[in-house]
Design a protein around this motif. Structure first.
Motif, PDB file in Angstrom:
ATOM      1  N   TYR A 191     -19.273 -50.291  54.860  1.00 10.26           N
ATOM      2  CA  TYR A 191     -20.184 -50.491  53.739  1.00 10.26           C
ATOM      3  C   TYR A 191     -19.672 -49.782  52.485  1.00 10.26           C
ATOM      4  CZ  TYR A 191     -24.686 -51.360  51.492  1.00 10.26           C
ATOM      5  OH  TYR A 191     -25.671 -51.797  50.647  1.00 10.26           O
ATOM      6  N   ILE A 192     -19.291 -48.528  52.646  1.00  9.53           N
ATOM      7  CA  ILE A 192     -18.803 -47.756  51.494  1.00  9.53           C
ATOM      8  C   ILE A 192     -17.529 -48.377  50.935  1.00  9.53           C
ATOM      9  CG2 ILE A 192     -17.899 -45.523  50.746  1.00  9.53           C
ATOM     10  CD1 ILE A 192     -19.674 -44.213  52.842  1.00  9.53           C
ATOM     11  N   GLY A 193     -16.587 -48.692  51.824  1.00 13.60           N
ATOM     12  CA  GLY A 193     -15.319 -49.261  51.369  1.00 13.60           C
ATOM     13  C   GLY A 193     -15.494 -50.563  50.628  1.00 13.60           C
ATOM     14  N   SER A 194     -16.337 -51.439  51.149  1.00 10.61           N
ATOM     15  CA  SER A 194     -16.534 -52.741  50.498  1.00 10.61           C
ATOM     16  C   SER A 194     -17.235 -52.593  49.152  1.00 10.61           C
ATOM     17  CB  SER A 194     -17.349 -53.663  51.411  1.00 10.61           C
ATOM     18  OG  SER A 194     -18.636 -53.122  51.660  1.00 10.61           O
ATOM     19  N   SER A 195     -18.176 -51.674  49.065  1.00 10.64           N
ATOM     20  CA  SER A 195     -18.906 -51.492  47.811  1.00 10.64           C
ATOM     21  C   SER A 195     -18.010 -50.885  46.720  1.00 10.64           C
ATOM     22  CB  SER A 195     -20.130 -50.599  48.036  1.00 10.64           C
ATOM     23  OG  SER A 195     -21.025 -51.213  48.927  1.00 10.64           O
ATOM     24  N   PHE A 196     -17.099 -49.996  47.129  1.00 16.67           N
ATOM     25  CA  PHE A 196     -16.198 -49.394  46.149  1.00 16.67           C
ATOM     26  C   PHE A 196     -15.166 -50.391  45.640  1.00 16.67           C
ATOM     27  CE2 PHE A 196     -18.107 -45.459  47.139  1.00 16.67           C
ATOM     28  CZ  PHE A 196     -17.700 -44.533  46.206  1.00 16.67           C
ATOM     29  N   THR A 197     -14.898 -51.412  46.427  1.00 22.94           N
ATOM     30  CA  THR A 197     -13.934 -52.436  45.996  1.00 22.94           C
ATOM     31  C   THR A 197     -14.633 -53.644  45.397  1.00 22.94           C
ATOM     32  OG1 THR A 197     -13.922 -53.444  48.215  1.00 22.94           O
ATOM     33  CG2 THR A 197     -12.281 -51.738  47.770  1.00 22.94           C
ATOM     34  N   MET A 198     -15.960 -53.556  45.217  1.00 26.62           N
ATOM     35  CA  MET A 198     -16.718 -54.694  44.724  1.00 26.62           C
ATOM     36  C   MET A 198     -16.218 -55.182  43.375  1.00 26.62           C
ATOM     37  SD  MET A 198     -19.380 -55.879  42.618  1.00 26.62           S
ATOM     38  CE  MET A 198     -20.384 -54.505  42.121  1.00 26.62           C
ATOM     39  N   ASN A 199     -15.942 -54.245  42.450  1.00 32.07           N
ATOM     40  CA  ASN A 199     -15.476 -54.653  41.128  1.00 32.07           C
ATOM     41  C   ASN A 199     -14.113 -55.345  41.221  1.00 32.07           C
ATOM     42  OD1 ASN A 199     -16.365 -54.316  38.225  1.00 32.07           O
ATOM     43  ND2 ASN A 199     -14.259 -53.597  38.070  1.00 32.07           N
ATOM     44  N   PHE A 200     -13.235 -54.815  42.085  1.00 38.51           N
ATOM     45  CA  PHE A 200     -11.928 -55.441  42.309  1.00 38.51           C
ATOM     46  C   PHE A 200     -12.097 -56.834  42.902  1.00 38.51           C
ATOM     47  CE2 PHE A 200      -8.529 -56.411  45.323  1.00 38.51           C
ATOM     48  CZ  PHE A 200      -7.418 -56.386  44.485  1.00 38.51           C
ATOM     49  N   MET A 201     -12.994 -56.957  43.887  1.00 41.21           N
ATOM     50  CA  MET A 201     -13.220 -58.251  44.532  1.00 41.21           C
ATOM     51  C   MET A 201     -13.767 -59.271  43.538  1.00 41.21           C
ATOM     52  SD  MET A 201     -12.488 -58.193  47.857  1.00 41.21           S
ATOM     53  CE  MET A 201     -13.548 -59.415  48.613  1.00 41.21           C
ATOM     54  N   ASN A 202     -14.739 -58.863  42.737  1.00 42.01           N
ATOM     55  CA  ASN A 202     -15.319 -59.788  41.770  1.00 42.01           C
ATOM     56  C   ASN A 202     -14.322 -60.195  40.696  1.00 42.01           C
ATOM     57  OD1 ASN A 202     -17.932 -60.228  42.759  1.00 42.01           O
ATOM     58  ND2 ASN A 202     -18.652 -58.288  41.915  1.00 42.01           N
ATOM     59  N   SER A 203     -13.465 -59.266  40.292  1.00 43.85           N
ATOM     60  CA  SER A 203     -12.472 -59.582  39.262  1.00 43.85           C
ATOM     61  C   SER A 203     -11.367 -60.488  39.794  1.00 43.85           C
ATOM     62  CB  SER A 203     -11.858 -58.293  38.695  1.00 43.85           C
ATOM     63  OG  SER A 203     -11.139 -57.596  39.693  1.00 43.85           O
ATOM     64  N   ARG A 204     -11.198 -60.542  41.127  1.00 37.20           N
ATOM     65  CA  ARG A 204     -10.183 -61.408  41.732  1.00 37.20           C
ATOM     66  C   ARG A 204     -10.780 -62.693  42.294  1.00 37.20           C
ATOM     67  NH1 ARG A 204      -8.028 -57.927  39.478  1.00 37.20           N
ATOM     68  NH2 ARG A 204      -6.125 -56.753  40.008  1.00 37.20           N
ATOM     69  N   LEU A 205     -11.999 -62.603  42.813  1.00 33.19           N
ATOM     70  CA  LEU A 205     -12.596 -63.761  43.492  1.00 33.19           C
ATOM     71  C   LEU A 205     -13.887 -64.243  42.844  1.00 33.19           C
ATOM     72  CD1 LEU A 205     -12.179 -62.526  47.198  1.00 33.19           C
ATOM     73  CD2 LEU A 205     -10.650 -64.029  45.923  1.00 33.19           C
ATOM     74  N   GLY A 206     -14.475 -63.420  41.979  1.00 29.11           N
ATOM     75  CA  GLY A 206     -15.764 -63.771  41.397  1.00 29.11           C
ATOM     76  C   GLY A 206     -16.886 -63.546  42.401  1.00 29.11           C
ATOM     77  N   VAL A 207     -18.132 -63.713  41.956  1.00 32.50           N
ATOM     78  CA  VAL A 207     -19.272 -63.597  42.854  1.00 32.50           C
ATOM     79  C   VAL A 207     -19.170 -64.660  43.948  1.00 32.50           C
ATOM     80  CG1 VAL A 207     -21.790 -63.864  43.024  1.00 32.50           C
ATOM     81  CG2 VAL A 207     -20.806 -62.587  41.116  1.00 32.50           C
ATOM     82  N   TYR A 208     -18.627 -65.817  43.585  1.00 31.49           N
ATOM     83  CA  TYR A 208     -18.436 -66.919  44.540  1.00 31.49           C
ATOM     84  C   TYR A 208     -17.594 -66.477  45.733  1.00 31.49           C
ATOM     85  CZ  TYR A 208     -16.466 -71.341  46.313  1.00 31.49           C
ATOM     86  OH  TYR A 208     -16.058 -72.377  47.107  1.00 31.49           O
ATOM     87  N   GLY A 209     -16.420 -65.948  45.464  1.00 33.16           N
ATOM     88  CA  GLY A 209     -15.528 -65.535  46.539  1.00 33.16           C
ATOM     89  C   GLY A 209     -16.031 -64.315  47.286  1.00 33.16           C
ATOM     90  N   THR A 210     -16.588 -63.342  46.551  1.00 33.26           N
ATOM     91  CA  THR A 210     -17.073 -62.105  47.176  1.00 33.26           C
ATOM     92  C   THR A 210     -18.220 -62.383  48.136  1.00 33.26           C
ATOM     93  OG1 THR A 210     -16.456 -60.871  45.176  1.00 33.26           O
ATOM     94  CG2 THR A 210     -17.957 -59.791  46.708  1.00 33.26           C
ATOM     95  N   PHE A 211     -19.152 -63.210  47.704  1.00 29.74           N
ATOM     96  CA  PHE A 211     -20.292 -63.571  48.552  1.00 29.74           C
ATOM     97  C   PHE A 211     -19.819 -64.312  49.805  1.00 29.74           C
ATOM     98  CE2 PHE A 211     -24.388 -66.293  48.812  1.00 29.74           C
ATOM     99  CZ  PHE A 211     -24.896 -65.473  49.799  1.00 29.74           C
ATOM    100  N   ASN A 212     -18.868 -65.227  49.630  1.00 30.36           N
ATOM    101  CA  ASN A 212     -18.357 -65.979  50.779  1.00 30.36           C
ATOM    102  C   ASN A 212     -17.623 -65.071  51.774  1.00 30.36           C
ATOM    103  OD1 ASN A 212     -19.385 -68.417  49.911  1.00 30.36           O
ATOM    104  ND2 ASN A 212     -17.518 -69.025  48.845  1.00 30.36           N
ATOM    105  N   VAL A 213     -16.845 -64.130  51.251  1.00 29.56           N
ATOM    106  CA  VAL A 213     -16.136 -63.187  52.127  1.00 29.56           C
ATOM    107  C   VAL A 213     -17.142 -62.363  52.936  1.00 29.56           C
ATOM    108  CG1 VAL A 213     -14.697 -61.108  52.162  1.00 29.56           C
ATOM    109  CG2 VAL A 213     -14.034 -63.053  50.752  1.00 29.56           C
ATOM    110  N   SER A 214     -18.251 -61.981  52.300  1.00 30.71           N
ATOM    111  CA  SER A 214     -19.266 -61.197  53.010  1.00 30.71           C
ATOM    112  C   SER A 214     -19.855 -61.985  54.172  1.00 30.71           C
ATOM    113  CB  SER A 214     -20.377 -60.770  52.045  1.00 30.71           C
ATOM    114  OG  SER A 214     -21.248 -61.844  51.728  1.00 30.71           O
ATOM    115  N   LEU A 215     -20.070 -63.278  53.962  1.00 33.76           N
ATOM    116  CA  LEU A 215     -20.634 -64.111  55.027  1.00 33.76           C
ATOM    117  C   LEU A 215     -19.630 -64.334  56.156  1.00 33.76           C
ATOM    118  CD1 LEU A 215     -22.517 -66.730  52.816  1.00 33.76           C
ATOM    119  CD2 LEU A 215     -23.521 -64.865  54.126  1.00 33.76           C
TER     120      LEU A 215
END
Length: 457
Positions: free
Chosen positions: A126-150
């Motif tokens: 949980y901590i690791g994913s949340s700290f990389t959230m900005n990186f994930m969104n800047s590379r994948l957007g909310v679209y990609g980040t949400f899909n990766v979570s699922l």
């Protein structure tokens, strides 16, 4: 979505044609995308996913900016339905560990302290994913980040269904943490910037409570009917696949370029009325780092508040089932009723108190937080005092659940309104990440204390 994308493409072509005619004979410099100052109006799309949107051309990419008013967009309503479903399944998955804890401990021959390792490993994810959230969104957007979570959630359920050795089961909890962290951060940010965010966030987090309410009752019922505990995870997996299919269609326009554009827009470097990029869109702007975010005193404060809150909320919901079986010697059916009652009242609190907060505490949410925390303290005191009276103890647990319900969503709203604009995206992710880790850390701590200090088997 295809209708919107096609219409957006046509609008952009017409804008380009008009711009070329109006600027005929002018210098090439006037055509620079950073100097575009024409007003771009919102356009209404048709169809079942109809919405108001406008097309922005920024740094060579087409961005579709849609209305933030749920009353004006069918597509946004379906997106929120997708988010509500995802949070319901998140609640199902989180509470399932507490619901089948007794069966896992018996099958793997582990005690409560060893079982707590599942919660602890989940915290790292949980901590690791949340700290990389900005990186994930800047590379994948909310679209990609949400899909990766699922996808991470689906992986978690499949591995639990396969019943690997306990060591691998503990490692698998990492996927649950990653799924929860990415989903929490991306959807809190997405919904937190919408109109009526107080009410919508309350409803979204109420869906988490709804999932937690359903899980003990459903798991106990199905297991008594002959379903094995690991097969229950397959049921959750199927619902996650449905949520993934919806997100692939509905969040297609939430790209990484839209996220970057929104970051700069929120920092004040873009005309908020026209939605157009100006000279302030510079690649040379100083990049906001994770360290700078963590160093912000407001982020530290909100993260600490959520760490304590989420840890206490989730630990109570997870261990109360085991408490009534092992300490109070109640049946698993009674324990599931008590656990579900707690989550039911928490769900009700998130719905009812979210609307009360939005109506009577708009821009004064901190006063509502003080009242809710006072209610939680009274309920906890009652649970301790009335430990010999079953009905009064249930009433105390219910009151705690009702008052604790809206605290998360209200804290996120206060954070979004309090933090400087440039900190909002990354800051909310870090706050949710550190705060959410409390669920695993506090739950693990309670498991260790109950096994080694608290006494009772």
């Amino acid at each position: 979505t295809h209708c919107i994308s096609s219409a957006a493409s046509d609008v952009y072509k017409r804008q380009n044609s008009s711009r070329e005619a109006n600027n005929n004979g002018q210098d090439d410099e006037d055509d620079d995308e950073f100097k575009e100052n024409d007003y771009i109006p919102f356009i209404r799309s048709s169809g079942i996913l109809g919405t108001e949107y406008r097309v922005i051309h920024w740094q060579g990419h087409q961005i579709i900016e849609e209305t933030d008013d749920v009353t004006k967009s069918w597509k946004l309503r379906f997106q929120l339905l997708n988010a509500f479903l995802a949070f319901t399944v998140l609640g199902l998955a989180d509470q399932t560990l507490g619901s089948v804890m007794h069966y896992i401990m018996e099958e793997y021959k582990v005690d409560r302290a060893q079982f707590s390792a599942l919660f602890l490993v989940q915290a790292f994810g949980y901590i690791g994913s949340s700290f990389t959230m900005n990186f994930m969104n800047s590379r994948l957007g909310v679209y990609g980040t949400f899909n990766v979570s699922l996808v991470a959630g689906i992986t978690y359920c499949i591995l639990f269904f396969l019943k690997p050795p306990f060591v691998l089961l503990v490692f698998n909890a990492l996927f649950c943490g990653v799924s929860a962290g990415l989903q929490d951060s991306s959807l809190n940010l997405f919904v937190g910037n919408l109109k009526y965010s107080n009410q919508i966030l309350g409803l979204m987090h109420a869906c988490y409570g709804l999932g937690c309410f359903i899980s003990p009752l459903l798991a106990t019922y199905l297991i008594h009917k002959g379903l094995k505990w690991n097969q229950y995870f397959l049921l959750i997996c199927c619902v996650l696949i449905v949520a993934l299919g919806m997100s692939v269609i509905l969040f297609k326009n939430e790209t990484q370029y839209k996220f970057k554009y929104s970051e700069i827009k929120n920092s004040g470097d873009v005309d908020a009325d026209s939605g157009l990029a100006g000279d302030a869109f510079s690649a040379d702007d100083e990049e906001l780092t994770t360290f700078k975010c963590i160093s912000n005193k407001y982020i530290q404060f909100f993260a600490f508040v959520l760490f304590v809150y989420i840890g206490s909320e989730f630990a109570l919901g997870s261990w109360i089932y085991n408490y009534y079986i092992t300490i109070k010697n109640r049946t698993d059916t009674v324990a599931s009723y008590v656990t579900s009652t707690y989550w039911l009242f928490m769900t009700g609190g998130r719905v009812v108190l979210a609307f009360i907060t939005g109506k009577y505490f708009e821009d004064r949410e901190y006063k509502a937080i003080v009242l809710y925390c006072g209610g939680v303290s009274i309920g906890c005191l009652g649970f301790t005092i009335f430990h010999e009276f079953f009905i009064l103890q249930i009433m105390s647990v219910s009151f705690v659940g009702f008052c604790v319900g809206p605290i998360f969503a209200t804290t996120i709203i206060i954070a979004i309104k309090t933090l400087p604009k440039k900190y909002s995206n990354m800051g909310v992710g870090i706050i949710a990440g550190i705060g959410g880790s409390g669920a695993a850390v506090v739950s693990s701590l309670i498991g260790w204390i109950s096994e080694n200090i608290g006494g009772g088997k």
